[in-house]
Design an enzyme around this catalytic site. Sequence first.
Site, PDB file in Angstrom:
ATOM      1  CE1 TYR A   1      -9.809  49.766 -32.739  1.00 23.85           C
ATOM      2  CE2 TYR A   1     -11.200  51.492 -33.631  1.00 23.85           C
ATOM      3  CZ  TYR A   1     -10.147  50.609 -33.786  1.00 23.85           C
ATOM      4  OH  TYR A   1      -9.447  50.568 -34.970  1.00 23.85           O
TER       5      TYR A   1
ATOM      6  CG  ASP B   1     -14.610  43.261 -30.084  1.00 25.79           C
ATOM      7  OD1 ASP B   1     -14.487  44.359 -30.664  1.00 25.79           O
ATOM      8  OD2 ASP B   1     -13.699  42.412 -30.044  1.00 25.79           O
TER       9      ASP B   1
ATOM     10  CE  LYS C   1      -6.288  43.867 -29.747  1.00 26.43           C
ATOM     11  NZ  LYS C   1      -5.322  44.944 -30.018  1.00 26.43           N
TER      12      LYS C   1
HETATM   13  P1  KE4 Z   1      -7.374  45.006 -35.083  1.00 23.62           P
HETATM   14  O1  KE4 Z   1      -8.077  45.236 -36.407  1.00 23.62           O
HETATM   15  O2  KE4 Z   1      -6.537  46.204 -34.667  1.00 23.62           O
HETATM   16  O3  KE4 Z   1      -6.603  43.685 -35.037  1.00 23.62           O
HETATM   17  O4  KE4 Z   1      -8.503  44.824 -33.969  1.00 23.62           O
HETATM   18  C1  KE4 Z   1      -9.478  45.816 -33.814  1.00 23.62           C
HETATM   19  C2  KE4 Z   1     -10.069  45.707 -32.425  1.00 23.62           C
HETATM   20  C3  KE4 Z   1     -11.304  45.117 -32.264  1.00 23.62           C
HETATM   21  N1  KE4 Z   1     -11.872  44.996 -31.038  1.00 23.62           N
HETATM   22  C4  KE4 Z   1     -11.225  45.434 -29.936  1.00 23.62           C
HETATM   23  C5  KE4 Z   1     -11.879  45.270 -28.593  1.00 23.62           C
HETATM   24  C6  KE4 Z   1      -9.951  46.044 -30.037  1.00 23.62           C
HETATM   25  O5  KE4 Z   1      -9.322  46.492 -28.925  1.00 23.62           O
HETATM   26  C7  KE4 Z   1      -9.357  46.179 -31.305  1.00 23.62           C
HETATM   27  C8  KE4 Z   1      -8.007  46.844 -31.499  1.00 23.62           C
HETATM   28  N2  KE4 Z   1      -7.330  47.260 -30.316  1.00 23.62           N
HETATM   29  C9  KE4 Z   1      -6.415  48.370 -30.451  1.00 23.62           C
HETATM   30  C10 KE4 Z   1      -5.865  48.694 -29.064  1.00 23.62           C
HETATM   31  N3  KE4 Z   1      -6.785  49.443 -28.294  1.00 23.62           N
HETATM   32  C11 KE4 Z   1      -5.337  48.068 -31.458  1.00 23.62           C
HETATM   33  C12 KE4 Z   1      -4.158  49.000 -31.403  1.00 23.62           C
HETATM   34  C13 KE4 Z   1      -4.088  49.850 -32.631  1.00 23.62           C
HETATM   35  O6  KE4 Z   1      -5.139  50.312 -33.100  1.00 23.62           O
HETATM   36  O7  KE4 Z   1      -2.946  50.048 -33.096  1.00 23.62           O
END
Ligand code: KE4
Length: 423
Positions: free
Chosen positions: A141, A236, A264
């Site tokens: 993801y 990523d 993060k």
């Molecule tokens: P954000 O847009 O949520 O800050 O990041 C997206 C993203 C991009 N790349 C990786 C590897 C990620 O894990 C994420 C987002 N992680 C999720 C948790 N699996 C965020 C939690 C959520 O969607 O509320």
Amino acid sequence: MRSQELFDRARACIPGGVNSPVRAFGSVGMAPRFIARAKGDRIWDVEGNEYIDYIGSWGPMILGHAHPAVLEAVERAARDGLSFGAATEREVEMAELICGIVPSVEMVRMVNSGTEAVMSAVRAARGFTGRDKIVKFAGCYHGHSDAMLVKAGSGVMTQGIPGSSGVPQGCTRDTLTATYNDLDSVKALFEANPGEIAAVIVEPVGTNMGVVPPEPGFLQGLRAICDANGALLIFDEVITGFRLALDGAQGFYGVRPDLTTFGKIIGGGMPVGAYGGRRDIMSMVAPMGPVYQAGTLSGNPVAMAAGLAQLKLLRDTPDLYAKLNRAGDEFFAALDGILSDAGVPHCVNHVGSLGCVFFTPEKVGNYAEAQTSDTGRYAAYFKHMLGSGIYLAPSQFEAMFLSTAHTPEDLRRTLDAVREFVK
Ligand code: KE4
């Protein structure tokens, strides 16, 4: 029960009652807990129940919640104003810190989320190569930008099929899906699309299908395939960045990507993302080059203050990663042992402080294998642990995040709760 009351109110005015789907506890079939506050490795819900927290805001809280140095930096920055929409010294300091720590990052641009970082890195890769196609992996993801919302397993040779309503076929047509840990599936895409693939984007450790580590040679193989085909390699590291090592998974595994996305941890809990890499690629980004990308709150001074405070602690605390990763190795080995002794079909995967348990007899090395997990069993496990004061991800396909705030006593208490579950 205030959480239920809040959830009922929330669902009247927020889609699904939450501002991000996983928070709705849909996968575990119960109303979500509404959290009031957190400190160290603990969180408290609005009913005052206390939990040992293994989500840590999905990764940012590697030093535990409400770290005094981070809070003090935020308070100090806020007194000088919250946002200027102009260049500030803290942005320069943050860029120099990241470039100084991560050798592959020669230039970096701050954005406001991991999604924005990935969306922008993909655009920079397409702009730099003049190619349109992107390879991603089923189960990885990369945030919710249109091009990344591709139906998993939509066939190695077929065009990307939208994985969400509202995403036009045109946005995913150029996104090709390979199988994690399967270099042949990547080679097949390059053979079927000669000279058309701009980049391969990968989570160097899969963390969004549960935790799936790269098999030996996988990341190195991606590097070689990209080099052989004039494509870029994008790591990523939104989750793995500054987590597995100070220089992230690329340092941990010794593979140098062309671009890296962050999020993060670099925000210390505030909304921050970043993308960076080779100077010749990043020089394409406006206003230096023709790849447009912008953001009102990018490099926000208060967010930079939080991120800088956290990254400096990570940089300056001796043996921090050795200790954190050792704690993860010991914890997940003990977890595996408890489930094995109880004869529970399971697969525990972990890398350092990231890990998870799948309730399947299969070894889990990719998305299809992760999907063999008994998610009903996971839901029962989640509820048992929550009732024992242990707050895990409310979905099988996420990760547990250990932090430096998790004490040996809390880790032991967590394992005791697992023993109770399998009795
Ligand atoms: P954000 O847009 O949520 O800050 O990041 C997206 C993203 C991009 N790349 C990786 C590897 C990620 O894990 C994420 C987002 N992680 C999720 C948790 N699996 C965020 C939690 C959520 O969607 O509320």
